[in-house]
Write a protein that holds these residues in place. Structure first.
Motif, short mmCIF file in Angstrom:
data_model
loop_
_atom_site.label_atom_id
_atom_site.label_comp_id
_atom_site.label_asym_id
_atom_site.label_seq_id
_atom_site.Cartn_x
_atom_site.Cartn_y
_atom_site.Cartn_z
N LEU A 80 -24.52 -7.69 123.26
CA LEU A 80 -24.85 -7.35 121.87
C LEU A 80 -26.36 -7.30 121.66
O LEU A 80 -26.88 -6.40 121.00
N ASN A 81 -27.05 -8.25 122.22
CA ASN A 81 -28.51 -8.31 122.10
C ASN A 81 -29.16 -7.10 122.76
O ASN A 81 -30.14 -6.55 122.24
N GLU A 82 -28.62 -6.67 123.89
CA GLU A 82 -29.15 -5.51 124.62
C GLU A 82 -29.12 -4.24 123.77
O GLU A 82 -30.01 -3.40 123.87
N LYS A 83 -28.11 -4.12 122.92
CA LYS A 83 -27.97 -2.94 122.05
C LYS A 83 -28.50 -3.20 120.64
O LYS A 83 -28.16 -2.50 119.70
N LYS A 84 -29.32 -4.23 120.51
CA LYS A 84 -30.01 -4.55 119.25
C LYS A 84 -29.07 -4.99 118.13
O LYS A 84 -29.30 -4.69 116.95
N GLY A 85 -28.00 -5.69 118.50
CA GLY A 85 -27.15 -6.29 117.48
C GLY A 85 -27.95 -7.32 116.69
O GLY A 85 -28.87 -7.94 117.23
N GLU A 86 -27.64 -7.49 115.43
CA GLU A 86 -28.38 -8.41 114.57
C GLU A 86 -27.51 -9.60 114.19
O GLU A 86 -26.28 -9.51 114.14
N ASP A 87 -28.17 -10.72 113.91
CA ASP A 87 -27.49 -11.94 113.45
C ASP A 87 -26.34 -12.34 114.37
O ASP A 87 -25.25 -12.68 113.91
N ILE A 88 -26.58 -12.30 115.67
CA ILE A 88 -25.53 -12.62 116.64
C ILE A 88 -25.28 -14.13 116.62
O ILE A 88 -26.21 -14.92 116.69
N LYS A 89 -24.01 -14.47 116.51
CA LYS A 89 -23.61 -15.88 116.46
C LYS A 89 -22.47 -16.12 117.44
O LYS A 89 -21.57 -15.30 117.57
N ILE A 90 -22.52 -17.25 118.12
CA ILE A 90 -21.41 -17.73 118.93
C ILE A 90 -20.90 -18.98 118.24
O ILE A 90 -21.63 -19.96 118.09
N ILE A 91 -19.65 -18.94 117.82
CA ILE A 91 -19.05 -20.06 117.09
C ILE A 91 -17.98 -20.69 117.97
O ILE A 91 -17.07 -20.01 118.45
#
Length: 66
Positions: free
Chosen positions: A15-26
Protein backbone atom coordinates in the motif's frame (compact mmCIF):
# COMPACT_ATOMS: atom_id res chain seq x y z
CA UNK A 1 7.40 -12.62 13.74
CA UNK A 2 4.29 -14.68 13.02
CA UNK A 3 3.16 -15.50 9.49
CA UNK A 4 0.06 -13.33 9.87
CA UNK A 5 2.15 -10.38 11.04
CA UNK A 6 4.49 -10.84 8.05
CA UNK A 7 1.51 -10.82 5.69
CA UNK A 8 0.13 -7.66 7.30
CA UNK A 9 3.55 -6.03 6.87
CA UNK A 10 3.69 -7.09 3.21
CA UNK A 11 0.25 -5.56 2.66
CA UNK A 12 1.36 -2.35 4.43
CA UNK A 13 4.49 -2.10 2.26
CA UNK A 14 2.47 -2.75 -0.92
CA UNK A 15 0.00 0.00 0.00
CA UNK A 16 2.80 2.40 0.87
CA UNK A 17 4.55 1.66 -2.44
CA UNK A 18 1.47 2.87 -4.33
CA UNK A 19 1.11 5.96 -2.12
CA UNK A 20 -1.79 4.74 -0.01
CA UNK A 21 -2.68 7.22 2.73
CA UNK A 22 -3.46 6.75 6.43
CA UNK A 23 -2.37 3.10 6.35
CA UNK A 24 -3.23 1.29 9.56
CA UNK A 25 -2.62 -2.24 10.79
CA UNK A 26 -5.12 -3.14 13.48
CA UNK A 27 -4.61 -6.23 15.66
CA UNK A 28 -7.99 -7.99 15.81
CA UNK A 29 -6.80 -11.39 17.04
CA UNK A 30 -8.50 -10.95 20.42
CA UNK A 31 -11.90 -10.13 18.93
CA UNK A 32 -12.04 -12.18 15.72
CA UNK A 33 -11.68 -15.78 14.66
CA UNK A 34 -11.43 -14.77 10.98
CA UNK A 35 -8.06 -13.06 11.10
CA UNK A 36 -5.30 -11.58 13.22
CA UNK A 37 -4.83 -8.21 11.52
CA UNK A 38 -6.98 -5.76 9.61
CA UNK A 39 -5.13 -3.49 7.18
CA UNK A 40 -6.85 -0.34 5.95
CA UNK A 41 -5.78 2.57 3.77
CA UNK A 42 -7.20 5.52 1.85
CA UNK A 43 -6.79 6.34 -1.81
CA UNK A 44 -7.47 9.61 -3.63
CA UNK A 45 -9.33 8.18 -6.62
CA UNK A 46 -10.97 4.99 -7.79
CA UNK A 47 -8.01 4.27 -10.08
CA UNK A 48 -5.57 4.65 -7.18
CA UNK A 49 -7.68 2.34 -5.00
CA UNK A 50 -7.66 -0.23 -7.81
CA UNK A 51 -3.86 0.08 -8.02
CA UNK A 52 -3.60 -0.34 -4.23
CA UNK A 53 -5.70 -3.52 -4.30
CA UNK A 54 -3.83 -4.94 -7.28
CA UNK A 55 -0.45 -4.30 -5.67
CA UNK A 56 -1.46 -5.91 -2.37
CA UNK A 57 -2.70 -8.97 -4.27
CA UNK A 58 0.48 -9.22 -6.34
CA UNK A 59 2.83 -8.78 -3.39
CA UNK A 60 1.03 -11.28 -1.17
CA UNK A 61 0.96 -13.88 -3.95
CA UNK A 62 4.68 -13.32 -4.61
CA UNK A 63 5.48 -13.76 -0.93
CA UNK A 64 3.47 -17.00 -0.74
CA UNK A 65 5.23 -18.42 -3.80
CA UNK A 66 8.72 -17.58 -2.50
Amino acid sequence: MTQSKKMARIAYDALNEKKGEDIKIIDIAEVSTLGDYFVIANGNSSSQVTALVDNVEEETILSINN
